[in-house]
Design an enzyme around this catalytic site. Sequence first.
Site, PDB file in Angstrom:
ATOM      1  CB  SER A 155      -0.874   0.067   1.183  1.00 12.49           C
ATOM      2  OG  SER A 155      -1.625   1.191   1.387  1.00 12.49           O
ATOM      3  CE1 TYR A 171      -4.767  -3.029   4.931  1.00 11.60           C
ATOM      4  CE2 TYR A 171      -3.862  -0.788   4.835  1.00 11.60           C
ATOM      5  CZ  TYR A 171      -4.248  -1.814   4.010  1.00 11.60           C
ATOM      6  OH  TYR A 171      -4.527  -2.002   2.740  1.00 11.60           O
TER       7      TYR A 171
END
Length: 238
Positions: free
Chosen positions: A134, A146
């Site tokens: 990401s 995350y």
Amino acid sequence: MDMRGKLALVTGGSDGIGREIALQLQAAGAEVIVTGRSADKLQAMAGLGFVTIASDLSTPAGIDAVVNGVADKPLAILVNNAGVGSAYDLDQPSTLESAAHCIRTNLDAPIALCTRLLPVLRAQPEAAIVNVTSGLAIAPSTGSVYCATKAGLRSYTQSIRHLLKDSRVRVIEALPPVVETNMTAARVGKKMSAHDCAAEIVHGIRTGRREVNAGMVKLLQMVHSISPALARRVMLRF
């Protein structure tokens, strides 16, 4: 890489970015196996000609199901795409299980699959591992756990790329921005389409890129190269 006739495995391939990657790999001539947790979504993918494996990658049994499903096949492309968010709250110990589930799915599972499927990948004339991280792996927002899993996977990807530099296995990191998926449905603001994000990733596989910075991640990477501190400040306010 010419994907015609190659066997690919896409984890989390029944929805979102993974589904689009699977569709585009199939369109490029690859045979594609997808994993997922939803029986209905897997059934829909089977109807489109995909081999499917039902698997919860946060569990050892789920990892085993994937490995056993492909270990005797000429796997050439491994796409570690499956990922989940976390409800982690620093002031709420009750959210630690959600955090652990996120870590198991986003970080532990890709490491396990890379390790256990590497002998199969090494046996091919050419192969690729694609780890989907990401933009948050470059600079985190406030989604602590995350972001941490994606940063960990980024570090792991860079490490194994070095370890495999003299092999036939190419290691690629794909860094999406915020993408229009079920995971981001509650978010407002501009989002990249899953189709366009997948197109950049598949192009990166085809052309042998080491990193695929999709969409706005290109700008984030540029800012980070100039001033990591500025990139962190921007993302922590994002």
